[in-house]
Structure formats: C-alpha cells, structure tokens
Design a protein around this motif. Structure first.
Motif, mmCIF file in Angstrom:
data_model
loop_
_atom_site.group_PDB
_atom_site.id
_atom_site.type_symbol
_atom_site.label_atom_id
_atom_site.label_comp_id
_atom_site.label_asym_id
_atom_site.label_seq_id
_atom_site.Cartn_x
_atom_site.Cartn_y
_atom_site.Cartn_z
ATOM 1 N N PHE A 176 8.804 -2.153 7.556
ATOM 2 C CA PHE A 176 8.716 -1.447 7.128
ATOM 3 C C PHE A 176 8.737 -0.312 5.895
ATOM 4 C CE2 PHE A 176 7.425 1.227 10.398
ATOM 5 C CZ PHE A 176 6.944 0.675 11.200
ATOM 6 N N GLY B 287 2.152 -0.263 17.699
ATOM 7 C CA GLY B 287 1.960 0.179 16.159
ATOM 8 C C GLY B 287 0.499 0.081 15.444
ATOM 9 N N ILE C 100 -2.311 3.052 15.490
ATOM 10 C CA ILE C 100 -1.134 3.982 14.338
ATOM 11 C C ILE C 100 -1.848 2.858 13.537
ATOM 12 C CG2 ILE C 100 0.026 5.146 13.736
ATOM 13 C CD1 ILE C 100 1.656 4.389 15.674
ATOM 14 N N GLU D 167 -7.419 7.783 17.984
ATOM 15 C CA GLU D 167 -8.182 8.853 17.255
ATOM 16 C C GLU D 167 -9.573 8.935 16.220
ATOM 17 O OE1 GLU D 167 -5.131 8.768 18.007
ATOM 18 O OE2 GLU D 167 -4.677 9.199 19.732
ATOM 19 N N GLN E 288 0.795 -1.162 0.558
ATOM 20 C CA GLN E 288 0.204 -0.120 -0.401
ATOM 21 C C GLN E 288 0.942 1.010 -0.056
ATOM 22 O OE1 GLN E 288 -2.043 -1.289 3.621
ATOM 23 N NE2 GLN E 288 -4.074 0.660 2.572
HETATM 24 C C1 LIG Z 1 2.953 -0.981 11.764
HETATM 25 C C2 LIG Z 1 2.257 -0.124 10.752
HETATM 26 C C3 LIG Z 1 2.586 -0.929 9.549
HETATM 27 C C4 LIG Z 1 1.429 0.453 8.493
HETATM 28 N N1 LIG Z 1 1.294 0.205 7.267
HETATM 29 C C5 LIG Z 1 1.259 0.948 6.561
HETATM 30 C C6 LIG Z 1 1.340 0.850 4.762
HETATM 31 O O1 LIG Z 1 1.734 -0.118 4.697
HETATM 32 N N2 LIG Z 1 1.540 1.446 3.999
HETATM 33 C C7 LIG Z 1 1.266 3.077 4.354
HETATM 34 O O2 LIG Z 1 0.724 3.968 3.075
HETATM 35 N N3 LIG Z 1 0.918 3.382 5.226
HETATM 36 C C8 LIG Z 1 1.321 2.597 6.254
HETATM 37 N N4 LIG Z 1 1.487 2.732 7.913
HETATM 38 C C9 LIG Z 1 1.102 4.486 8.369
HETATM 39 C C10 LIG Z 1 -0.467 4.422 8.816
HETATM 40 O O3 LIG Z 1 -0.676 4.439 7.746
HETATM 41 C C11 LIG Z 1 -0.038 6.491 9.467
HETATM 42 O O4 LIG Z 1 1.215 5.972 10.209
HETATM 43 C C12 LIG Z 1 -1.780 6.489 9.914
HETATM 44 O O5 LIG Z 1 -2.577 6.551 8.689
HETATM 45 C C13 LIG Z 1 -1.026 8.045 10.619
HETATM 46 O O6 LIG Z 1 -0.986 8.736 10.086
HETATM 47 P P1 LIG Z 1 0.495 9.363 10.529
HETATM 48 O O7 LIG Z 1 1.698 8.209 11.283
HETATM 49 O O8 LIG Z 1 0.780 10.537 9.774
HETATM 50 O O9 LIG Z 1 0.305 10.324 11.882
HETATM 51 P P2 LIG Z 1 -0.525 11.425 12.366
HETATM 52 O O10 LIG Z 1 -1.692 11.788 10.793
HETATM 53 O O11 LIG Z 1 0.004 12.555 12.210
HETATM 54 O O12 LIG Z 1 -0.958 11.718 13.351
HETATM 55 C C14 LIG Z 1 -0.701 11.916 14.036
HETATM 56 C C15 LIG Z 1 -1.301 12.201 15.618
HETATM 57 O O13 LIG Z 1 -2.850 13.343 15.517
HETATM 58 C C16 LIG Z 1 -3.558 12.061 15.678
HETATM 59 N N5 LIG Z 1 -4.198 13.011 15.199
HETATM 60 C C17 LIG Z 1 -4.261 13.339 13.221
HETATM 61 N N6 LIG Z 1 -5.416 13.905 12.817
HETATM 62 C C18 LIG Z 1 -6.598 14.073 13.881
HETATM 63 C C19 LIG Z 1 -7.639 13.797 14.477
HETATM 64 N N7 LIG Z 1 -8.340 13.996 12.950
HETATM 65 N N8 LIG Z 1 -8.551 14.069 15.258
HETATM 66 C C20 LIG Z 1 -7.712 13.683 16.390
HETATM 67 N N9 LIG Z 1 -6.650 13.101 16.228
HETATM 68 C C21 LIG Z 1 -6.166 13.034 15.548
HETATM 69 C C22 LIG Z 1 -3.209 10.972 15.732
HETATM 70 O O14 LIG Z 1 -4.059 9.529 16.013
HETATM 71 C C23 LIG Z 1 -1.710 10.254 16.155
HETATM 72 O O15 LIG Z 1 -1.959 10.405 17.498
HETATM 73 C C24 LIG Z 1 1.118 1.549 9.033
HETATM 74 C C25 LIG Z 1 1.624 2.359 10.007
HETATM 75 C C26 LIG Z 1 2.441 1.189 11.263
HETATM 76 C C27 LIG Z 1 2.760 2.048 12.447
#
Ligand SMILES: Cc1cc2nc3c(=O)[nH]c(=O)nc-3n(C[C@H](O)[C@H](O)[C@H](O)COP(=O)(O)OP(=O)(O)OC[C@H]3O[C@@H](n4cnc5c(N)ncnc54)[C@H](O)[C@@H]3O)c2cc1C
Length: 402
Positions: A230, A374, A377, A383, A145
């Motif tokens: 990853f 992990g 997230i 959230e 993905q």
């Molecule tokens: C084990 C693992 C596997 C993954 N595999 C993939 C993969 O294969 N492909 C891929 O594309 N991605 C992958 N991801 C990424 C994952 O989809 C993102 O980490 C996730 O969507 C969160 O985005 P971010 O890390 O940018 O955090 P952010 O979106 O920046 O969030 C940071 C913090 O702010 C909070 N927050 C953000 N927006 C809001 C809101 N509107 N209201 C309340 N709180 C909020 C979040 O809950 C979090 O605590 C993976 C992540 C993990 C941990």
C-alpha cells in the motif's frame, strides 16, 4: 433482478460454471507432495512495482475472459454486462473456480468489483453507471479506496481532505494513507470534506478521482514483510469534474457505508488455506506432543466453523437479507484464524521460523506471521467489529460519539 430473469438452481448454475471452467482452465494441481513445489504462504505479496504490474495484468486477462464469457459481474444488471443473479451466486461461482488453476486475485480486484462497483451501482446516476461499471467489472480499469488519513481510520468521518467548488467541478487537497493497489489503479474513490461547518458525518462527499490527474502523487509504503502493498496518496490542487462526484453533496458518509459493509462481507474465508497448511505442518512433525496435537486439531475445527459461518452469510443473502452481524462475526473469526495459525507455526518451527536454513516450509512462514496482523486492522479493526456487535446485536449502550 428484473422480472424476466430466469435464475438457474444452484446445482444447475454450479454445473454450468464447472463446465465452462473445464473448457478454459486446467484443474488445480493438488498432487504436489509435501516438501515440493511452492511453499509460499504470504498474506500480502512482496512485490516490486514491476512485479505488481505484471501480476495485475495477468489477472486482468483472466477477469476479462470471465466477464466476456458471462461469468463475471453475476449480480449486476445485464446493461453493464451482468446477469442479475442473486448475490450469493458469486460465492457459488467462486467455490467452483477454487478447483481450477486460475490467477489468484490480489486485493485490488475485489476492491474494484465487490466493494466500489456495487457502491457505484447503488449511488451512481445512469450516466455514471454506464460510463464506469462495464470497465470496472471487466477489470479494464481498477479502483482503489482513498478513505484513510493519518487522523481518520476507525473514525473515518474525521477526514480532512478538502474538496472546494471551482468553475465546473471541485479542487481536492489532502493526504490519504494505506491505499492498497494505488499503483495499478486508474481511479480512486476519495472521501472528502466539502462542508467544514456541517456536523461531522454530514459535511462529507465522495468523488471518483483519476489517479493520473495532475496533482495526484502516489508514494509506496515499505512494510515489515519487505513488500509495498500500500501507499500514501497526496492530492494537491487536483481538479475533479462535478460529473465524477458519486452521490449527492453531503451524502459521502452513506456512500462509504455501502463500501464498508461489502468489505466485511468479503473477508469471511480469509486465512483458511494457510490454517490448513499449518495443520499439515503439524502432521509432518516427528513426535508431536499432545498439546501441539490439540492446538492443530483446534485450528482444523476452527476452519470448519469459519466455513459454516460463511454459509450463514450466504444463507442470509440467498433469503434476500443483508448480512450485518454475520459479516462482523465472520471477519473476527477470520482474523483469529490468522492469529492462531501464526501461533501454531511459531510453536512448531521455533528458531527455524526466524533463521532461513533453506528447508522447505519453514522460513516461508515469516510472510504469514508478519502479514497476518494487517487483517485485524484493515476493513475495520477487530475492536470496531466488536463495537458493531455489542451495539447492534447485543443491544449494549452505544459508545460515546465525538
Ligand atoms: C492491510 C491493510 C490494507 C488497507 N487498505 C486500505 C485502503 O486500500 N484504503 C484505505 O483508505 N485504507 C486502507 N487501510 C487502512 C485501514 O482502513 C485503517 O488502518 C483502519 O481503518 C484503522 O485505522 P487506523 O490505522 O487509523 O487506526 P486507528 O483508528 O487510529 O486505531 C488505532 C487503534 O485504536 C483502536 N480504536 C480506534 N477507535 C476505537 C474505538 N472507538 N473503540 C475501541 N478501539 C478503538 C483500533 O482498534 C486500533 O487498535 C488498510 C489497512 C491495512 C492494515
């Protein structure tokens, strides 16, 4: 499901699945005594690249046998090797398979078969479903993905990876991050901005990108568990033919929603095995005090509730519905099970969790404790699941959208 499909009853289906499994696999050994055998409880594997390839190949062999014998791709059309069975038959099959000693699928297999293949079935034109689905469902080709970026995670519609039209296709430039399984994937489903002037959710298009195309660079990310599950993926001037665009131009947001809804559906049983192992650990402590006994009992009850929620998802599916809120609740409960498992083992083991004294079933838990966060997230943070529930189930006011 085609009109002429004969659907076996769940009992018939489970009996037949068990019969086939007994022919091709040994029963899972449940006789292992506490204190012997593997004490691994990793949430994410700590593999080198060579180990990841080796394990993926072994799992792929099993998935091929399953598909070739008519036990893979159960919900898909017979034209792509499926049986057009209702979606919940996949869960019935997995309940039977859990009793047999077969390779445990790593994340990239469900990502390919349960998240991306259904999106291709839903959005692909007939030429694409015929070209991609049999290979993906047989695990001959795996797909990661390519969604998240450094500034686009929860707010996925903020993706900045650009796709610009050129001759017979598109030129992709951008940087994806947290891509699970990129090192073993043939394809990546990339979410790209094709119209920077359109409204945020409207200017997005999805593409299947070959991971060996010129301009694609995969860089593993070292995790705090020590492994590299990853990766970062750089896309620099990558040419993608228009025939590899999935869904109409500007409809990429809806394609990603198909994938993400399936991802929530798939996470309900997470953490149950390790929770039960932690309860066992409590049972093997001398002089367990009342508070710890209560914490272990709570965790055991939680696993039952989690299984019951899984059955609700299955019931909705078997009634022909699409579980939405049930799936978000299931994911939230699963991440809490993972957390409470960490809390219990940390309390029981104390310093033995952080200093390897060589004893069975103590230091091994660090892999659970460090890996568990992990899943709060991945696939939509806790959230974000709560926002979905508050808006779509409780009917609370929608949060402001940028
Ligand atoms: C084990 C693992 C596997 C993954 N595999 C993939 C993969 O294969 N492909 C891929 O594309 N991605 C992958 N991801 C990424 C994952 O989809 C993102 O980490 C996730 O969507 C969160 O985005 P971010 O890390 O940018 O955090 P952010 O979106 O920046 O969030 C940071 C913090 O702010 C909070 N927050 C953000 N927006 C809001 C809101 N509107 N209201 C309340 N709180 C909020 C979040 O809950 C979090 O605590 C993976 C992540 C993990 C941990």
């Amino acid at each position: 499901m085609s009109a002429e499909t004969i659907v076996p009853t769940p009992e018939e289906f489970r009996r037949a699945a068990r019969g086939w499994l007994a022919e091709v696999a040994a029963p899972r050994d449940t006789s292992t005594r506490w204190g012997s055998g593997s004490d691994a409880v990793a949430v994410f594997e700590n593999w080198t690249e060579e180990e990841e390839h080796r394990y993926t190949d072994a799992t792929r062999d099993w998935e091929r046998l399953r598909y070739d014998s008519g036990w893979g791709a159960l919900a898909f059309d017979p034209a792509v090797g499926g049986r057009s069975l209702p979606t919940h038959y996949e869960y019935l099959y997995r309940m039977e398979e859990a009793d047999f000693d077969v390779p445990q699928r790593t994340e990239i297999f469900p990502v390919t078969c349960q998240l991306i293949a259904p999106a291709i079935a839903a959005w692909g034109i007939p030429e694409q479903t015929a070209r991609w689905l049999p290979k993906l469902l047989r695990s001959d080709e795996l797909t990661c993905q390519l969604f998240s970026e450094t500034e686009a995670g929860s707010d996925l519609a903020a993706v900045r990876t650009r796709a610009v039209r050129e001759s017979d296709g598109w030129r992709l430039d951008g940087h994806k991050v947290w891509t699970s399984g990129a090192r073993v994937s043939t394809w990546g489903l990339a979410v790209c901005r094709t119209d920077p002037d359109a409204a945020k959710h409207a200017g997005i298009t999805a593409f299947m990108v070959r991971m060996d195309a010129p301009g694609v660079t995969v860089r593993p990310i070292r995790q705090m568990t020590g492994g590299e599950s990853f990766n970062e993926v750089y896309l620099e001037g990558v040419h993608v033919p228009d025939t590899d665009r999935l869904g109409p131009v500007g409809e990429g947001w809806r394609v990603t929603q198909t994938v993400l809804a399936a991802e929530r559906l798939d996470s309900g049983s997470l953490g149950i095995d390790n929770a039960l192992r932690a309860v066992d650990l409590a049972g093997h402590q001398p002089d367990l005090d009342a508070a710890r006994r209560a914490a272990a009992a709570d965790l055991a009850v939680r696993t039952l509730v989690q299984r019951a929620l899984g059955l609700r998802v299955m019931a909705t599916l078997s009634a022909g519905g699409q579980p939405g809120p049930e799936a978000s609740v299931g994911k939230l409960v699963a991440t809490r099970t993972l957390r409470e498992t960490s809390d219990l083992v940390a309390d029981l083991l104390g310093p033995r969790l952080v200093a390897d004294d060589g004893s069975w079933g103590s230091w091994a838990w660090t892999e659970h404790v460090l890996g568990a966060p992990g899943y709060s997230i991945a696939g939509g943070t806790d959230e974000i699941q709560r926002t979905i529930l508050s808006e779509r189930v409780l009917g609370l006011p929608r949060e402001p959208r940028r």
